[in-house]
Design a protein around this motif. Sequence first.
Motif, PDB file in Angstrom:
ATOM      1  N   UNK A  92       0.836  -1.209   0.000  1.00  0.00           N
ATOM      2  CA  UNK A  92       0.000   0.000   0.000  1.00  0.00           C
ATOM      3  C   UNK A  92       0.864   1.250   0.000  1.00  0.00           C
ATOM      4  N   UNK A  93       1.889   1.264   0.835  1.00  0.00           N
ATOM      5  CA  UNK A  93       2.770   2.427   0.907  1.00  0.00           C
ATOM      6  C   UNK A  93       3.403   2.730  -0.455  1.00  0.00           C
ATOM      7  N   UNK A  94       3.899   1.695  -1.118  1.00  0.00           N
ATOM      8  CA  UNK A  94       4.552   1.903  -2.412  1.00  0.00           C
ATOM      9  C   UNK A  94       3.552   2.373  -3.473  1.00  0.00           C
ATOM     10  N   UNK A  95       2.321   1.885  -3.389  1.00  0.00           N
ATOM     11  CA  UNK A  95       1.310   2.352  -4.348  1.00  0.00           C
ATOM     12  C   UNK A  95       0.984   3.824  -4.117  1.00  0.00           C
ATOM     13  N   UNK A  96       1.034   4.266  -2.866  1.00  0.00           N
ATOM     14  CA  UNK A  96       0.783   5.674  -2.570  1.00  0.00           C
ATOM     15  C   UNK A  96       1.941   6.555  -3.031  1.00  0.00           C
ATOM     16  N   UNK A  97       3.172   6.076  -2.856  1.00  0.00           N
ATOM     17  CA  UNK A  97       4.322   6.823  -3.360  1.00  0.00           C
ATOM     18  C   UNK A  97       4.224   6.984  -4.874  1.00  0.00           C
ATOM     19  N   UNK A  98       3.760   5.930  -5.555  1.00  0.00           N
ATOM     20  CA  UNK A  98       3.631   5.988  -7.012  1.00  0.00           C
ATOM     21  C   UNK A  98       2.680   7.109  -7.428  1.00  0.00           C
ATOM     22  N   UNK A  99       1.672   7.372  -6.598  1.00  0.00           N
ATOM     23  CA  UNK A  99       0.712   8.420  -6.911  1.00  0.00           C
ATOM     24  C   UNK A  99       1.275   9.824  -6.700  1.00  0.00           C
ATOM     25  N   UNK A 100       2.389   9.921  -5.975  1.00  0.00           N
ATOM     26  CA  UNK A 100       3.032  11.227  -5.796  1.00  0.00           C
ATOM     27  C   UNK A 100       3.912  11.584  -6.990  1.00  0.00           C
ATOM     28  N   UNK A 101       4.141  10.598  -7.880  1.00  0.00           N
ATOM     29  CA  UNK A 101       5.068  10.774  -9.002  1.00  0.00           C
ATOM     30  C   UNK A 101       6.481  11.086  -8.515  1.00  0.00           C
ATOM     31  N   UNK A 102       6.783  10.580  -7.296  1.00  0.00           N
ATOM     32  CA  UNK A 102       8.117  10.749  -6.722  1.00  0.00           C
ATOM     33  C   UNK A 102       8.641   9.373  -6.315  1.00  0.00           C
ATOM     34  N   UNK A 103       9.925   9.177  -6.487  1.00  0.00           N
ATOM     35  CA  UNK A 103      10.537   7.939  -6.031  1.00  0.00           C
ATOM     36  C   UNK A 103      10.904   8.087  -4.547  1.00  0.00           C
ATOM     37  N   UNK A 104      10.594   7.078  -3.716  1.00  0.00           N
ATOM     38  CA  UNK A 104      10.974   7.174  -2.303  1.00  0.00           C
ATOM     39  C   UNK A 104      12.460   6.849  -2.110  1.00  0.00           C
ATOM     40  N   UNK A 105      13.313   7.729  -2.670  1.00  0.00           N
ATOM     41  CA  UNK A 105      14.754   7.495  -2.575  1.00  0.00           C
ATOM     42  C   UNK A 105      15.473   8.681  -1.940  1.00  0.00           C
ATOM     43  N   UNK A 106      14.709   9.512  -1.204  1.00  0.00           N
ATOM     44  CA  UNK A 106      15.327  10.650  -0.528  1.00  0.00           C
ATOM     45  C   UNK A 106      16.113  10.136   0.685  1.00  0.00           C
ATOM     46  N   UNK A 107      16.998  10.965   1.198  1.00  0.00           N
ATOM     47  CA  UNK A 107      17.943  10.533   2.231  1.00  0.00           C
ATOM     48  C   UNK A 107      17.249  10.032   3.501  1.00  0.00           C
ATOM     49  N   UNK A 108      16.091  10.603   3.806  1.00  0.00           N
ATOM     50  CA  UNK A 108      15.422  10.226   5.048  1.00  0.00           C
ATOM     51  C   UNK A 108      14.615   8.937   4.969  1.00  0.00           C
ATOM     52  N   UNK A 109      14.507   8.349   3.786  1.00  0.00           N
ATOM     53  CA  UNK A 109      13.693   7.140   3.597  1.00  0.00           C
ATOM     54  C   UNK A 109      14.491   5.904   3.999  1.00  0.00           C
ATOM     55  N   UNK A 110      13.939   5.106   4.920  1.00  0.00           N
ATOM     56  CA  UNK A 110      14.627   3.919   5.421  1.00  0.00           C
ATOM     57  C   UNK A 110      13.692   2.715   5.366  1.00  0.00           C
ATOM     58  N   UNK A 111      14.053   1.723   4.567  1.00  0.00           N
ATOM     59  CA  UNK A 111      13.308   0.459   4.505  1.00  0.00           C
ATOM     60  C   UNK A 111      13.986  -0.523   5.445  1.00  0.00           C
ATOM     61  N   UNK A 112      13.214  -1.054   6.404  1.00  0.00           N
ATOM     62  CA  UNK A 112      13.844  -1.817   7.494  1.00  0.00           C
ATOM     63  C   UNK A 112      13.560  -3.315   7.458  1.00  0.00           C
ATOM     64  N   UNK A 113      12.632  -3.768   6.607  1.00  0.00           N
ATOM     65  CA  UNK A 113      12.371  -5.203   6.527  1.00  0.00           C
ATOM     66  C   UNK A 113      11.815  -5.789   7.806  1.00  0.00           C
ATOM     67  N   UNK A 114      10.942  -5.078   8.487  1.00  0.00           N
ATOM     68  CA  UNK A 114      10.393  -5.514   9.775  1.00  0.00           C
ATOM     69  C   UNK A 114       8.868  -5.519   9.742  1.00  0.00           C
ATOM     70  N   UNK A 115       8.277  -6.202  10.718  1.00  0.00           N
ATOM     71  CA  UNK A 115       6.836  -6.197  10.874  1.00  0.00           C
ATOM     72  C   UNK A 115       6.343  -4.854  11.383  1.00  0.00           C
ATOM     73  N   UNK A 116       5.020  -4.734  11.524  1.00  0.00           N
ATOM     74  CA  UNK A 116       4.434  -3.444  11.855  1.00  0.00           C
ATOM     75  C   UNK A 116       4.805  -2.975  13.253  1.00  0.00           C
ATOM     76  N   UNK A 117       4.786  -3.871  14.228  1.00  0.00           N
ATOM     77  CA  UNK A 117       5.128  -3.481  15.592  1.00  0.00           C
ATOM     78  C   UNK A 117       6.534  -2.927  15.704  1.00  0.00           C
TER      79      UNK A 117
END
Length: 283
Positions: free
Chosen positions: A160-185
């Motif tokens: 869902x998050x990635x689909x929303x980023x796609x709607x911004x027409x921006x790539x989530x590759x800015x310095x503050x973006x961190x993908x952590x590979x973890x569950x929601x908690x």
Amino acid sequence: MTIKSMTVIPMTCIQTALALFALATTAGVHAADDMTIRLATTTSTYHSGLLDFLLPEFKKDTGYTVDVLAAGTGKSLRMGQNGDVDLVMTHAPKSEAKFVDAGYGVLPRQLMYNDFVLVGPKADPAKINAGNDVVKALAGIASYNATFISRGDDSGTNKKELSLWAQTNMEPNFAGYKAVGQGMGPTLNMASELQAYTLTDRGTWLAYQNKLDLKIVVQGDQRLFNPYQVILVNPSRYPGINYQGAKIFSDWLVNPKAQTMINSYKRNGKQLFVANAKSSLIL
């Protein structure tokens, strides 16, 4: 010296006895397995506490035990594709449709829904002021280069998050973006520690919010709708699965009793999920 007589048991008798014992043992294992159902599900149904609320009542009603593998939607569907589980409970409609269309899943059923919310630091450094527009809010976070924690785990929330980023027409590759590979908690805990923004399902948010130094910054956008389905793994593809038990569990979940329980489940006085099964079966 007198040799006492003794009874000699022919080897064929011993072999027969061992074979019968082995069959009885195997039958006992299969009987135990038949009363165990393997469920792969998104972490939100686990971390929210919903399954801990439902499963004891299901066992009381049916005698079945449910082994829960909470691994996120992507991994859950892959477990279904591999025949490692008997059914899945997930929240990524497009991926679920592909799962069924490819012949891995059968009998998809609407179960319940809630929604996603965008949360962030109480000080809101990005000054989102986006009302209920989540796409505008994400664009603002990226423009400000605020810290954003992504689950990055191919879960329903991550999709869902990635689909929303796609709607911004921006790539989530800015310095503050961190993908952590973890569950929601764990993702929420990390966002709180780093004073970052993140996307979460409302159920897990309500279960964790009292432990977090965060607030909801965007909610109510129709694009944040979050539906859940329960889908059986196809027994034609994997004959060894416990299809009968999985079907009984699916039937139970969409019945009025379980649907009422889903609606009644609350954390901190707030309802986490809204039941919306179309079927009302009689057990």
